[in-house]
Write an enzyme that holds these catalytic residues in place. Structure first.
Site, PDB file in Angstrom:
ATOM      1  N   GLY A   1       1.643  -1.569   2.368  1.00 42.27           N
ATOM      2  CA  GLY A   1       2.262  -2.881   2.258  1.00 42.27           C
ATOM      3  C   GLY A   1       1.321  -3.923   1.692  1.00 42.27           C
ATOM      4  N   THR A   2       0.049  -3.830   2.041  1.00 46.05           N
ATOM      5  CA  THR A   2      -0.943  -4.784   1.538  1.00 46.05           C
ATOM      6  C   THR A   2      -1.029  -4.721   0.019  1.00 46.05           C
ATOM      7  OG1 THR A   2      -2.290  -4.845   3.552  1.00 46.05           O
ATOM      8  CG2 THR A   2      -3.428  -5.288   1.480  1.00 46.05           C
TER       9      THR A   2
ATOM     10  N   ASN B   1       5.107 -10.136  12.419  1.00 48.99           N
ATOM     11  CA  ASN B   1       4.583  -8.896  12.975  1.00 48.99           C
ATOM     12  C   ASN B   1       3.974  -9.051  14.361  1.00 48.99           C
ATOM     13  OD1 ASN B   1       2.745 -10.331  11.094  1.00 48.99           O
ATOM     14  ND2 ASN B   1       1.216  -8.929  11.893  1.00 48.99           N
TER      15      ASN B   1
ATOM     16  N   GLN C   1       8.132  -5.278   8.583  1.00 51.04           N
ATOM     17  CA  GLN C   1       8.521  -5.149   9.989  1.00 51.04           C
ATOM     18  C   GLN C   1      10.032  -5.125  10.191  1.00 51.04           C
ATOM     19  OE1 GLN C   1       6.654  -4.419  12.466  1.00 51.04           O
ATOM     20  NE2 GLN C   1       4.602  -4.788  11.640  1.00 51.04           N
TER      21      GLN C   1
ATOM     22  N   SER D   1       7.229  -0.496   3.898  1.00 49.69           N
ATOM     23  CA  SER D   1       6.120   0.434   4.114  1.00 49.69           C
ATOM     24  C   SER D   1       6.557   1.646   4.928  1.00 49.69           C
ATOM     25  CB  SER D   1       4.975  -0.284   4.828  1.00 49.69           C
ATOM     26  OG  SER D   1       3.876   0.570   5.044  1.00 49.69           O
TER      27      SER D   1
ATOM     28  N   HIS E   1       4.764   3.819   7.061  1.00 47.67           N
ATOM     29  CA  HIS E   1       4.303   4.164   8.407  1.00 47.67           C
ATOM     30  C   HIS E   1       4.866   3.252   9.494  1.00 47.67           C
ATOM     31  CE1 HIS E   1       0.876   1.186   9.053  1.00 47.67           C
ATOM     32  NE2 HIS E   1       1.150   1.014   7.780  1.00 47.67           N
TER      33      HIS E   1
ATOM     34  N   THR F   1      -2.471   8.252  -9.738  1.00 44.99           N
ATOM     35  CA  THR F   1      -1.556   9.349  -9.430  1.00 44.99           C
ATOM     36  C   THR F   1      -0.849   9.102  -8.097  1.00 44.99           C
ATOM     37  OG1 THR F   1      -3.010  10.880 -10.594  1.00 44.99           O
ATOM     38  CG2 THR F   1      -1.372  11.844  -9.121  1.00 44.99           C
TER      39      THR F   1
ATOM     40  N   CYS G   1      -3.775  -5.002  11.384  1.00 41.27           N
ATOM     41  CA  CYS G   1      -4.423  -5.280  10.102  1.00 41.27           C
ATOM     42  C   CYS G   1      -5.464  -6.383  10.197  1.00 41.27           C
ATOM     43  CB  CYS G   1      -3.373  -5.664   9.060  1.00 41.27           C
ATOM     44  SG  CYS G   1      -2.250  -4.310   8.664  1.00 41.27           S
TER      45      CYS G   1
END
Length: 399
Positions: A76-77, A164, A194, A214, A216, A256, A343
């Site tokens: 996400g960052t 978050n 979120q 994102s 995860h 890649t 984070c």
């Protein structure tokens, strides 16, 4: 007495990958070629990549034959950085009479992956306006005034969908509309990390030009995320690549692709879409049970609770106990929570999200974040509440 089982309540930091996600990962591992290669191994990998993009696009409600783009990134960052920095670099900008290159609007308490790039751009000559979010709501009056009095044209605005740390649900649709009315050429972005698979939305219903999700956070492994960019934004070249390289992901994210994580991400999104109603009802019921148990057995607790909040995130304020102290105590009992955003944990700074919410510094230092998933059980909550109750009693005695 400590429970020998583990009870995980840090789902806003990361979630346990589902069986479906891990199966997709294993299948993708068989397509081990480079998706950019033209031989059969490469084309097999390219087919997995195409299928994954199609599945995730469907989960986000994107039109099948639109010219919108869905780009795969590593996290996400990275997606957020491509959006904000890519917008700033997209045009040749000359300073106005006040020496400013443009105005960027974000909410106070945004995730560091938006706030820190904004601070960087501020040093480069952009005006950055942070809109208050006291109590978990975007101050629309301040936003309106900021749009009317911006010291330079607004080029970019970003509003997170769900905070978050507090779980506050922001009215992104209204905020985006206000920006577009006064600055139709501005790029409006939403960090929906979120909120994805917890709220129903599409980029179109939110009225945004770019949007981040994102893997995860939705029961897929770490290593994949996505950035939606609208066809109109691409046509106007309002976001450009910021990392030169081989030109993968339509040139926006060279390198890649992490095919294994991407395939797992798509599978988790497909699974989450199919089970959305069941999963959200499950979490809502768990949240009610949690609040009832806390009220009965931990009446000393106070809350950072927005009026409109996600059921998954519960932010509690401990009675004169530092959050780190309680976190370590619970961890020793196999109960895992957090003291805020994973984070920003390494920065050791006070929580910008809680400060923006209106939490005092002392209360922020005693705040724990409990983040639920549909995988949690009432037994997990019983272990958490028992640990909190005994921890409050024992740790206050030590003081």
């Amino acid at each position: 007495m400590a429970n020998s089982m583990e009870h995980y309540f840090d789902n806003s930091a990361t979630t346990k990958p589902s069986a479906a996600a891990m199966a997709a990962l294993a299948n993708a591992a068989e397509a081990w070629g480079n998706p950019s290669s033209v031989h059969s191994h490469g084309q097999r990998a390219a087919a997995v990549l195409k299928d994954s993009r199609s599945k995730l696009s469907k989960a986000l409600g994107l039109q099948r034959f639109s010219k919108d783009m869905l780009l795969f990134t590593s996290c996400g960052t990275e997606s957020n950085n491509i959006a904000i920095l890519g917008c700033a670099r997209s045009k040749k900008r000359t300073p106005n009479g006040r020496g400013l290159l443009g105005t960027i609007i974000i909410t106070a308490g945004e995730h560091p992956s938006i706030d820190n790039p904004a601070t960087l751009l501020e040093k480069e000559g952009y005006a950055v306006i942070r809109i208050p979010t006291t109590g978990g709501e975007i101050d629309m009056d301040v936003l309106n005034n900021a749009l009317d009095t911006a010291p330079a044209p607004v080029i970019f605005a970003s509003f997170m969908l769900v905070n978050n740390e507090t779980g506050a649900i922001y009215d992104v649709k209204r905020a985006a509309s206000l920006v577009k009315i006064k600055y139709p050429d501005a790029t409006v972005h939403c960090d929906a990390v979120q909120g994805f698979m917890k709220l129903r939305f599409t980029p179109a219903t939110l009225g945004v030009d770019a949007l981040t999700v994102s893997a995860h956070k939705i029961h897929a492994p770490r290593g994949a995320a996505a950035l939606f960019i609208s066809a109109e934004t691409i046509k106007r070249k309002n976001i450009v690549p910021v990392m030169p390289g081989g030109g993968q992901e339509s040139g926006f994210r060279s390198g890649t692709e992490n095919l294994l994580s991407i395939a797992a991400f798509a599978a988790a999104a497909e699974e989450g879409t199919a089970n959305f109603d069941e999963n959200t009802a499950r979490v809502k019921a768990l949240r009610t049970y949690l609040e009832d148990q806390l009220l009965e057995k931990c009446p000393e607790l106070r809350y950072n609770k927005p009026a409109n909040c996600l059921s998954n995130i519960c932010s509690i304020i401990l009675p004169a106990i530092k959050s780190e102290t309680m976190l370590n105590y619970l961890s020793g009992r196999g109960v895992y929570v957090s003291a805020g955003s994973a984070c920003s944990a390494y920065s050791k700074k006070k929580s910008g999200a809680l400060e923006a919410f209106g939490t005092t510094a002392a209360d922020a230092d005693s705040t724990l974040r409990i983040s639920l998933s549909y995988t949690n059980t009432e037994e997990d909550i019983d272990a958490l509440v028992e640990g909190l109750a005994e921890g409050i009693k024992g740790l206050q005695k030590k003081r």
